[in-house]
Design an enzyme around this catalytic site. Structure first.
Site, PDB file in Angstrom:
ATOM      1  CE1 TYR A  73       0.817   2.146   8.902  1.00 35.57           C
ATOM      2  CE2 TYR A  73      -0.293   3.815  10.238  1.00 35.57           C
ATOM      3  CZ  TYR A  73      -0.172   3.117   9.053  1.00 35.57           C
ATOM      4  OH  TYR A  73      -1.020   3.371   8.017  1.00 35.57           O
TER       5      TYR A  73
ATOM      6  NE  ARG B 151      -1.813   1.681   3.551  1.00 34.04           N
ATOM      7  CZ  ARG B 151      -1.750   1.517   4.868  1.00 34.04           C
ATOM      8  NH1 ARG B 151      -2.470   0.590   5.463  1.00 34.04           N
ATOM      9  NH2 ARG B 151      -0.953   2.266   5.589  1.00 34.04           N
TER      10      ARG B 151
ATOM     11  CG  HIS C 298      -6.295   2.666   6.305  1.00 40.60           C
ATOM     12  ND1 HIS C 298      -6.566   1.445   5.731  1.00 40.60           N
ATOM     13  CD2 HIS C 298      -7.473   3.130   6.789  1.00 40.60           C
ATOM     14  CE1 HIS C 298      -7.866   1.181   5.867  1.00 40.60           C
ATOM     15  NE2 HIS C 298      -8.436   2.187   6.501  1.00 40.60           N
TER      16      HIS C 298
END
Lengths: 343, 335
Positions: free
Chosen positions: B264, B251, B255
């Site tokens: 993160y 990705r 998100h």
């Protein structure tokens, strides 16, 4: 060849221990037959699932439970409660829905609970207890206990989503030594009327755990000695490692699925007859006779004693009172008085 | 060019140059629309964006095997590449993003990424993760019961495989040998949770537990995905049952527009994956195979930019749904 293997296995087993477990298995069988009769007499409400045919599994594993261990199972739970030491009178009274029952007559057959002896239930929804069992194992480690959780489930439960989510977490937490759970899949060949071949395209239940990074093995669930051997070894490994493990116990539900399963249209009489040859109690009797641990007379004595105990349990259950209506709202929540706004 | 894929792999797959250019356009259009959506979000015009960036090869490679309007698709919210391959347009995407009345997915009611088209057999997504799988196997069962050779493509991210719904659907597909393909786009992150903290074991291995094959593929290589998907579609059409495809991808964005991924994951990691950008890779292949040159590449870029500009303008000027219609589209209406 089967004999050779058995002799080997039993080298470590003490015949007195086998006799003791035989006694438990016979007691459970008697209990189940009496509960089946009582259900048909209309004395037991709700539903009833008996353990007939699977006794060696619970006997072999539960007899190796340590004080700090926990046990959780589904609705075929009478054997688990009795083998952990519940009083047959209280167990039967629970089935009868009486106030003197193990959980005050409010749980019934499917929800036996005995926290003092480590039995964390007794659950009615297929697969629903699996996440709870994994959580219990995590909690044991988290709180610094050496205990493990024996998590019993049937072959049908393995197809539920709850099982999948729990097994994934058990695999993950086990990597860190934080999930001392032993999945004991009691593969009794039928999810109610659905055979394992019809409920999964891959009936290798032990093998399914590989997908979750969990090691597994199969054991002959009709052989008490095989179960004892597997349990003795696996429980200590899991206690040591904190890693989840799975045992598929190959067994057979000789009895119908439940009290209302009269016709058993999903299996043939021949099949049931064939499995009856492997009845764990019958096999064990033969074994005990071969070992000269008992004679026919002794076996009869054990059976008569079990019969008497169960007759007494049924009488006790029958004569006990029902819970009073005022107790309808008690024992629902922990600290329930706060919920109900009572003093 | 440093890396040249000199083999003409596409020929072995039965793809001609027009196919390749179509696939390239689908991937590029999905990317450029996505980029535009972020801009509109930053301008305060779009409430929410959820991206396909980085996953276009996995999506287009698989979807290129679909027969639009015949096979069924259960996309997940990142599958812009799939719906574009099936025929949805930049306009459709932007109308949905800006919640306009003309939004083909839901008339401006759903969140972006909840694709839907009755004509294209794209089944409306629900927001909870993984609920599409039991629905998808139900559609596959219907194809089987009717004796039709339709195939169902059910998509999701790796996190959805931790859901119970996935397990029950996989088991059901296995028992009944259903014509369904589970395309798992493993983009490494379940929002902020990396794969190794979220999946015990390997996803592709799980297929064995349900009695059907699982195939892992480089999800950033559109031709590799096309190949394994083609085999899976053929298997399904022959009545041989389901296939699990795990497309390993990444990705490239956060998100969603409401997430800050710097908390993160390391920037270096993202940069490493940017070098493996599936569009970049396919472009290199096309140059190497002589299908694309600089002039043609520019021409396609310009066409797509014009398409996205036009779509943006159109969507921005399109009316919102009439408040009077708020109660419609909840239940099926008489035709």
């Amino acid at each position: 060849m089967a004999d050779e293997k058995q002799t080997e296995v039993s080298a470590a087993v003490d015949p007195e221990r086998l006799v003791r477990l035989y006694r438990e298995m016979v007691l459970v069988r008697e209990f189940e037959e009496a509960s089946q009769r009582s259900f048909r007499q209309g004395k037991i409400g709700g539903y009833l699932h008996v353990y007939t045919g699977q006794e060696a599994v619970a006997a072999g594993f539960l007899s190796q439970k340590k004080e700090e261990d926990k046990v959780i199972t589904a609705y075929r739970d009478h054997a688990h409660a009795l083998m952990l030491g519940a009083d047959p009178k209280e167990a039967m009274a629970e089935l009868f829905g009486k106030r003197t029952g193990m959980v005050k007559g409010k749980g019934g057959s499917m929800h036996l609970f005995d926290v003092d002896r480590g039995l964390m239930g007794g659950y009615g929804i297929v697969g629903g207890h699996v996440p709870l069992g994994v959580g219990i194992a995590y909690a044991l480690r988290y709180r610094g206990s050496d205990g493990i959780c024996q998590l019993y489930l049937g072959d049908g439960a393995v197809q539920t989503g709850a099982f999948h989510e729990a097994a994934n977490l058990a695999g993950l937490w086990g990597r860190d030594g934080m999930c001392p759970v032993v999945f004991i899949v009691e593969n009794n060949q039928y999810a109610m009327g659905t055979s394992v071949e019809r409920s999964t395209a891959n009936p290798d239940f032990a093998g399914k755990f590989e997908a979750y990074g969990i090691e597994s093995e199969k054991v002959d669930g009709m052989s008490l000695e095989a179960v004892l051997e597997a349990g003795g070894r696996v429980f200590e490994e899991v206690r040591e490692s904190g890693k989840a493990y799975a045992i598929e116990a190959i067994t057979y539900r000789i009895a119908p699925h439940g009290a209302a399963d009269f016709f058993e249209k999903y299996r043939t009489k021949e099949e049931v007859r064939e499995w009856r040859q492997k009845d764990p109690i019958g096999l064990l009797e033969q074994r005990l006779l071969d070992l000269d641990a008992v004679d026919e007379e002794k076996l009869q004595e054990i059976k008569d004693e079990a019969k008497r105990t169960i007759e007494e349990a049924v009488r006790f259950a029958d004569e006990s009172e029902e819970p009073p209506p005022e107790e309808l709202y008690t024992d629902v929540y922990a600290g329930e008085d706060e919920y109900l706004g009572k003093e | 060019m440093a890396i040249r894929e000199t083999q003409r792999r596409h020929e072995a797959l039965g793809l001609d140059e027009d196919d390749l250019l179509r696939m390239y356009r689908h991937m590029l259009l999905a990317r450029r629309v996505d980029e535009r959506m972020w801009i509109l979000n930053r301008q305060g015009k779009a409430a929410f964006v959820i991206s396909c960036q980085g996953q276009e090869a996995a999506q287009v490679g698989a979807a290129y095997n679909l027969r639009p309007g015949y096979d069924y698709v259960y996309p997940y919210y990142r599958d812009a590449g799939i719906v574009i391959t099936l025929g949805m347009t930049a306009r459709d995407q932007l109308l949905s993003l800006l919640a306009r009345a003309e939004d083909p997915n839901s008339g401006g009611r759903q969140m972006p990424g909840h694709f839907s088209s009755r004509e294209l057999n794209i089944v409306t997504a629900s927001a909870p993760i993984g609920v599409q799988y039991p629905q998808a196997v139900g559609s596959a069962m219907a194809f089987k019961m009717r004796g039709e050779d339709g195939v169902v493509l059910a998509c999701g991210g790796e996190a959805s495989t931790s859901e119970g719904d996935w397990h029950e659907a996989m088991n059901f597909a296995g028992i009944h040998d259903l014509p369904v393909i589970f395309l798992i786009q493993n983009n490494v992150y379940a929002i902020s949770v990396p794969e190794n903290l979220q999946v015990a074991g390997r996803i592709v291995d799980r297929a064995a537990g349900y009695g059907f094959p699982g195939v892992e593929v480089d999800g950033n290589d559109v031709l590799a995905v096309y190949k394994v998907a083609k085999e899976a579609f053929e298997r399904a059409r022959r009545g041989e049952g389901p296939t699990l495809i795990e497309a390993k991808t990444y990705r490239m964005t956060a998100h969603s527009s409401d997430d800050d991924d710097r908390r993160y994951r390391e920037r270096e990691e993202v940069e490493e994956w940017r070098k493996k950008d599936p569009i970049l890779r396919f472009k290199q292949y096309l140059h190497g195979a002589g299908v694309l040159d600089d002039a043609k590449e520019r021409e396609i870029e310009e066409e797509i930019r014009a398409e996205v500009d036009e779509a943006t303008e159109y969507a921005e000027n399109a009316p919102y749904a009439d408040p009077e219609s708020a109660m419609r589209y909840v239940y099926a209406e008489e035709e």
